[in-house]
Design an enzyme around this catalytic site. Structure first.
Site, short mmCIF file in Angstrom:
data_model
loop_
_atom_site.label_atom_id
_atom_site.label_comp_id
_atom_site.label_asym_id
_atom_site.label_seq_id
_atom_site.Cartn_x
_atom_site.Cartn_y
_atom_site.Cartn_z
N GLY A 55 49.75 47.37 42.12
CA GLY A 55 48.69 47.66 41.01
C GLY A 55 48.82 47.05 39.94
O GLY A 55 48.77 47.43 38.66
N HIS A 56 49.16 45.58 40.02
CA HIS A 56 49.31 44.76 38.82
C HIS A 56 49.38 43.42 39.29
O HIS A 56 49.55 43.05 40.39
CB HIS A 56 50.85 45.16 38.16
CG HIS A 56 51.85 45.25 39.16
ND1 HIS A 56 52.47 46.07 39.31
CD2 HIS A 56 52.42 44.19 39.42
CE1 HIS A 56 53.39 45.92 40.19
NE2 HIS A 56 53.60 44.60 40.38
N ALA A 57 49.60 42.50 38.29
CA ALA A 57 49.57 41.24 38.66
C ALA A 57 50.94 40.51 37.52
O ALA A 57 51.23 41.50 36.92
CB ALA A 57 48.49 40.26 38.25
#
Ligand code: T46
Length: 146
Positions: A55-57
């Site tokens: 749930g991130h980059a």
């Protein structure tokens, strides 16, 4: 690469497998199998059923994900296209380049996600807000470090 990368830049890498009736061996060699210098190794384990991770980059981090045991899905998103990759073989690695939103889900019981990473852990390298991620991708500006 942060702003301009796409899910097409992520790919499955075949890792060497030495088969043996007593059990198989896969080794990962930096210059042969991984297109970046390995600075860190970590692994996700004891993941409760139904749980999701990621749930991130990342702004600059390259990673190779391997299902060292069991299976899980990796959802890749470049702000335009989404791609689901199922990892379930310890001799297949998924290369994820910077600027790709990822979510890991559908972990099988006892599964282990082994990760080789190009940088040491640095919270400043994360984009954890999806709207911020989209605005970086829409900017198309690779010098952006927001
Ligand atoms: C990724 C997916 C696949 C550390 O202290 N050192 C580390 O090397 C890592 C990876 C994490 N942490 C700490 C930071 C947080 O307090 O562990 C905690 C959980 O981290 P996070 O919420 O980022 O964990 P995941 O499983 O959502 O994401 C991790 C990686 O952070 C990420 O880069 O791609 O695994």
């Amino acid at each position: 690469m942060l702003a301009t990368s796409t899910v097409s830049d992520c790919r499955i890498i075949d890792l060497p497998k030495v088969s043996n009736p007593a059990g198989n061996i896969t080794s990962i060699n930096e210059s042969q199998d991984v297109a970046f210098s390995i600075e860190r190794v970590y692994y996700l384990y004891d993941i409760p059923g139904g749980e999701s991770r990621g749930g991130h980059a990342h702004k600059g981090l390259y990673q190779l994900l391997v299902a060292a045991s069991g299976s899980f899905d990796v959802l890749l998103d470049d702000g335009v296209r989404q791609l689901k990759v199922t990892l379930n073989q310890p001799y297949k690695g998924l290369l994820i380049v910077p600027g790709i939103w990822r979510e890991l889900a559908m972990f099988s019981s006892g599964s282990i996600c082994l990760v080789l990473a190009s940088l040491k852990y640095d919270e400043d390298d994360y984009i954890r807000d999806y709207q911020q991620f989209l605005s970086v991708k829409k900017s198309g500006d690779d010098s952006s470090n927001s």
